[in-house]
Design an enzyme around this catalytic site. Structure first.
Site, PDB file in Angstrom:
ATOM      1  CG  ASP A 343      13.288  14.123  40.861  1.00 25.00           C
ATOM      2  OD1 ASP A 343      12.583  13.137  41.163  1.00 25.00           O
ATOM      3  OD2 ASP A 343      13.381  15.129  41.588  1.00 25.00           O
ATOM      4  CD  GLU A 344      17.369  16.465  42.574  1.00 26.52           C
ATOM      5  OE1 GLU A 344      18.055  17.493  42.503  1.00 26.52           O
ATOM      6  OE2 GLU A 344      16.436  16.346  43.385  1.00 26.52           O
TER       7      GLU A 344
END
Ligand code: NGO
Length: 538
Positions: A343-344
């Protein structure tokens, strides 16, 4: 079809039983009518709602002579029996011996029967009447879930750890129950704040009561690395030495981690370990300078920003590191899955991200595990068999949702954790002292009132493997905090994961949830008393 027939009947008979139960209470009244005995909880008045409920016949009342009977040759059934006894003994004060089936009659009987095909891998049947209660399942996990049902049918006071007066009565009838989804998870972020083995066990016990079968541990992030890795020891000793706000942090030794895994297994939960990469890696980058593209280790980080760190995608040492970590973690993991985050990764270019995932996913397979990643992995090339965990929200753009749907159409499984529904770290309202609000406020109804089977447009229902409620811990640092944020929303996630779609009904759910208030209280859980729920007292 069966579900459509049984659920309305459940409601009707439920109300009938409430009336009957009031009658039972009346018969226990003292001459002056002052002290009414507690009512018998209607069959099926539990969370998650069972698939099929048929009240009938007389209730069963435990006594000091009740035994727990198990098949003589089944150690697995005996273990579930011992667990049941340990749950019921403190409040009842009864000895509740676990005995071979033929050594007693009546009482509580736990039966493993491989022929009960319709019960599947986790289902059970509970039959109760004047003589006793019989739980039947094909697997120990099914028996264990049946035990949770039996437990919830008893008065909430059974959760106290010191003797209470009783009576301990279970309504008569038959419950036949199987889960909607095989993956029913809760995640605990032990990186932003570290939680001890004891704290994790306490949460595991609470999950088990609601038939959750997966504990996802977020073991690494910018603020802390929480698992010992022999080949890269500074990850834990240095990378684990702090947390959000600058506290002392901590990490699990391998022995401690095995203890968590074994404890979870004793509650029929599978542990999914997560090492988040290539972003969310400051703790690792701080521990080993060579993992950084410029060869310079950054300082440890104790804030709450995200998206600023990345492993060096173009260095070979990165993949030595990843191989070692995954090898050692896979060796600690009897479960099927290894979560690699993803993620991210805002400090990694898309091209690098895809290249990184193409190299890392085969390593997970090499060590015998199946990849789970946050849904950004859908934008790369998810490995065959991989699952992605969706954490978007209503306002997430159509293109991103379509990308996830495309992966699902191509065979990638989905775990649903919409942040504006299932993130347990979101505030309930603007007045909630703990938590974040980037995904909005998530009150109890919002957390429950959606259908995982029809949530993302274009996703085939068969791609949805289940749901998970993540608890990120930027603002959460004690068991009391965990419980404030998880309860009662975790019960909604548990019901979405277990109960048939036909049982989904906010009105009925909030009534059953109301009945869990006294149980949580008896367990010492200080939950959010949402005004949306007509909490009961017992
Ligand atoms: C995001 C972010 C986490 C935060 C969390 C806070 C995911 C998958 N990545 O969820 O790092 O802790 O929000 O709600």
């Amino acid at each position: 079809m069966r579900q459509h027939r049984t659920i309305p009947r459940l409601r009707l008979l439920g109300s009938l039983l409430l009336v009957l139960a009031a009658g039972v209470a009346g018969t226990g009244a003292a001459p002056d009518g002052a002290a009414a005995a507690p009512a018998v909880r209607p069959l099926g008045d539990i969370v998650p709602a069972p698939t099929s409920v048929r009240p009938s016949g007389s209730p069963y009342t435990l006594t000091a002579r009740t035994a727990i009977r198990v098949d003589a040759d089944s150690r697995a059934a005996r273990r579930v029996g011992a667990y049941l006894a340990s749950v019921l003994r403190p409040a009842t004060g009864y000895p509740l011996p676990v005995v071979d089936d033929d050594e007693a009659r009546g009482g509580i009987r736990l039966r493993l029967d491989a022929r009960g095909r319709e019960l599947g891998d986790e289902g059970y049947r509970m039959e109760s009447g004047r003589q006793g209660v019989t739980l039947t399942a094909r697997t120990p996990a099914g028996l264990f879930h049946g035990v949770q049902t039996l437990r919830q049918q008893l008065p909430a006071a059974v959760e106290h750890d010191t003797p209470r007066p009783g009576p301990w009565t279970v309504a008569g009838g038959t419950i036949t129950d199987t889960p909607r989804y095989g993956y029913r998870g809760a995640m605990l972020d032990v990186s932003r704040h570290f939680f001890t083995v004891g704290q994790v066990k306490r949460y595991i016990d609470q999950m088990a009561l609601y038939k959750i079968n997966t504990l996802h541990l977020h073991l690494s992030d910018d603020q802390g690395w929480r698992i010992a890795v022999d080949s890269w020891p500074r990850l834990a000793t240095y990378g684990g030495s702090t947390q959000v706000g600058g506290g002392q942090g901590g990490f699990y030794t391998k022995a401690q981690y095995r203890e968590i895994v074994a404890y979870a297994a004793s509650r029929h939960l599978e542990v999914v370990p997560e090492i988040d990469m290539p972003g969310h890696t400051n703790a690792a980058l701080a521990s080993y300078a060579e993992l950084n593209c410029d060869g310079v280790a950054p300082p440890l980080y104790t804030g709450t920003e995200v998206g600023f760190s990345s492993l060096c995608v173009n260095k070979d040492v990165t993949y030595d590191f990843v191989d070692d970590v995954i090898r050692e973690l896979a060796a600690l993991t009897p479960g099927r899955y290894l979560h690699i985050g993803g993620d991210e990764a805002h400090s990694t270019s898309h091209e690098d991200y895809v290249a990184f995932m193409d190299r890392v996913q085969p390593v997970v397979a090499k060590y015998g595990k199946t990849v789970i990643g946050w849904h950004q992995l859908a934008g790369a090339r998810p490995a065959p068999g991989a699952l992605v965990q969706y954490w978007g929200l209503d306002r997430t753009g159509d293109a991103e949702k379509a990308g996830v749907a495309r992966a699902a159409q191509n065979g990638t499984g989905l775990i649903l954790s919409p942040a504006d529904r299932l993130y347990l770290d979101m505030k309930y309202t603007k007045d909630t002292p703990l938590g974040l609000s980037w995904a909005g406020y998530v009150e109890v109804r919002r957390a429950y009132d959606w259908d995982p089977g029809a949530y993302l447009p274009g996703v085939p229902a068969s791609a949805v493997r289940g749901v998970e409620a993540p608890l990120w811990t930027e603002t959460v640092s004690s068991s009391a905090h965990i419980e404030r944020m998880a309860f009662p929303r975790l019960l909604g996630a548990a019901e979405l994961g277990w109960s048939p779609a036909a049982a989904h009904d906010w009105e009925a759910y909030r009534q059953r949830l109301a009945g869990q208030g006294p149980r949580l209280e008896a367990m010492g859980v200080d939950f959010h008393r949402s005004p949306q729920v007509p909490w009961r007292t017992e």
